[in-house]
Design a protein around this motif. Structure first.
Motif: not given
Length: 451
Positions: A46-48, A69-70, A102-104, A125-128
């Motif tokens: 779903l995220g993709s 990207d970020l 995703p990781p970048n 990527q750490y998203i609170p």
């Protein structure tokens, strides 16, 4: 109308596959569940999918100006329901965010000694996220501990329509007994029956080989009917719609923030369970033109609410609603309030404003409960105080101060007792003698003194 640009999106997502869930048929309190690798894959897909739809610059639904990207944490906000099924919902939100951002390798920094450090896992990527717990915030789980909702459930289950549906299901129930191993085969317990059969069908090879054809479809049909009856109310502000009436508070605030040019918010994710989907489809009258929405959405489903702005000279904000049932389909555009096109944001807010529950104090009144343990005892806005919305909290504070007064009075009485019954010898307190009544056999009682 020219093609309007997407300025932001609010996504309501259902958690992915998890272990079997059991919830009380009346109170809807549920036992804990855990996510499965399948559920995490569903949520990641779903995220993709959301990334491809809203962050890919070649997409017609690309969000104008959003960082791709970020992640820019000012542009993204995430709310996660952590009450019933909390663990699986939280894991699902994490998986969605992994697919969305995703990781970048650009997620790096250079230290003072000129060493370059890349975030773990190739630039993860750490998203609170904001966890929403019903003990403090009822916006994502308002149906538990709600007396008015429980009264509605009991009323529906005592209705002639419900009894007729249960009678229609008797033949199926008799054959289902051999596949649910002692679980009550009743319409009241239909959600739990379906969840058990569905979970076993997915995860238990022996069970899947034994289950006769059409059983899962029949179980799903009866469960869909029951949950739609419980969580769908014909009245927009009815207690049956409470699941969406509270969730819409977050949705409307996010849409207003997105519409405001000086606010950076452009994407909001609300990760939750199936309940608010059904209520939302009823409350906004989607079910009139889309009767297939009177059902439990599949794992990994998502409802996207796009805020689109028409080009000048109009420049108004419109909302477009898209629903994706599960992970094997694309977004389908659906319409609210019998519209056949995008609805103006102002009209959407106007139609809903008298039914949305915006605070825990309003939830208390809607549920007809005086419990002071389900919300924080502080005003959420100055208007709440001036409008007298916090009478229950005032009473609770009064009770608190009464208890404190009683404790203070008790301590003063104890001090007076010590002064009367103790004498000080040097640095030592010695208890004064106290009178006791002693009765020896047939003698008259007499007073003695004891230390």
């Amino acid at each position: 109308m020219s093609h309007p640009e997407v300025h932001g999106v609010v996504v309501i997502a259902r958690n992915g596959d998890r272990t079997q869930s059991w919830q009380d048929p009346v109170s809807y309190k549920a036992k804990g569940t855990t996510s499965t690798p399948l559920g995490e894959v569903q949520s990641h897909q779903l995220g993709s999918f959301l990334r491809k739809t809203y962050l890919d610059r070649s997409s017609s639904s690309h969000i104008r100006g959003i960082s791709t990207d970020l992640v820019d944490l000012k542009e993204v906000h995430v709310r996660v329901k952590v009450g019933s099924e909390g663990a699986s919902v939280f894991d699902s939100a994490t998986a969605v965010l992994q697919g969305l951002f995703p990781p970048n390798e650009k997620n790096r920094m250079t230290l003072a000694n000129e060493t370059t450090v890349v975030a773990p896992l190739g630039g993860y990527q750490y998203i609170p996220v904001e966890t929403v717990e019903p003990v403090n915030d009822r916006s994502l789980e308002p149906w538990t501990d709600c007396p008015a909702f429980q009264e509605r459930v009991k009323k529906i289950q005592n209705s002639d329509e419900f009894k007729k549906k249960e009678q229609d299901a008797q033949k199926f129930f008799r054959t289902l007994k051999d596949f649910v191993f002692g679980m009550p085969t009743t319409m009241e317990n239909m959600y739990n029956l379906h969840d058990y059969v569905s979970t076993q069908l997915i995860h238990n090879k022996t069970y899947a080989h034994r289950l006769p054809p059409t059983y899962i479809e029949q179980a799903r049909g009866f469960a869909d009917w029951r949950e739609s009856a419980i969580f769908g109310d014909s009245q927009m502000n009815g207690i049956g719609n409470i699941a969406s009436r509270t969730a819409l508070s977050s949705v409307l605030r996010a849409l207003q923030r997105i519409a405001f040019n000086d606010d950076p918010l452009q994407f909001m994710l609300i990760e939750t369970t199936y309940h608010p989907f059904i209520s939302f489809f009823h409350q906004t009258q989607m079910v009139k033109n889309h009767p297939e929405l009177k059902a439990i959405p599949d794992f990994g489903s998502a409802l996207a609410i796009e805020l689109r702005r028409a080009p000048p000279p109009d420049a108004r904000e419109f909302l477009r609603f898209k629903f994706r049932n599960g992970t094997d389909s694309d977004f389908q555009t659906v319409h609210v309030f019998n519209h056949h096109e995008d609805i103006p944001l102002t009209e959407f807010i106007y139609r809903l404003e008298n039914s949305v529950i915006n605070s825990n104090s309003e939830w208390v009144r809607a549920c007809r409960t005086s419990s002071a343990t389900s919300w924080l005892g502080l005003p959420e806005s100055a208007s709440d105080v001036t409008n007298g919305n916090y009478m229950d909290i005032v009473l609770s504070m009064g009770l608190f101060f009464l208890v404190m007064l009683l404790c203070w009075s008790g301590s003063q009485a104890f001090k007076r007792y010590r002064r009367r019954n103790y004498i000080r010898l040097g640095n030592e307190e010695v208890g004064m003698p106290t009178a006791q009544v002693v009765n020896y056999g047939t003698e008259k009682p007499r007073l003695t003194l004891s230390s």
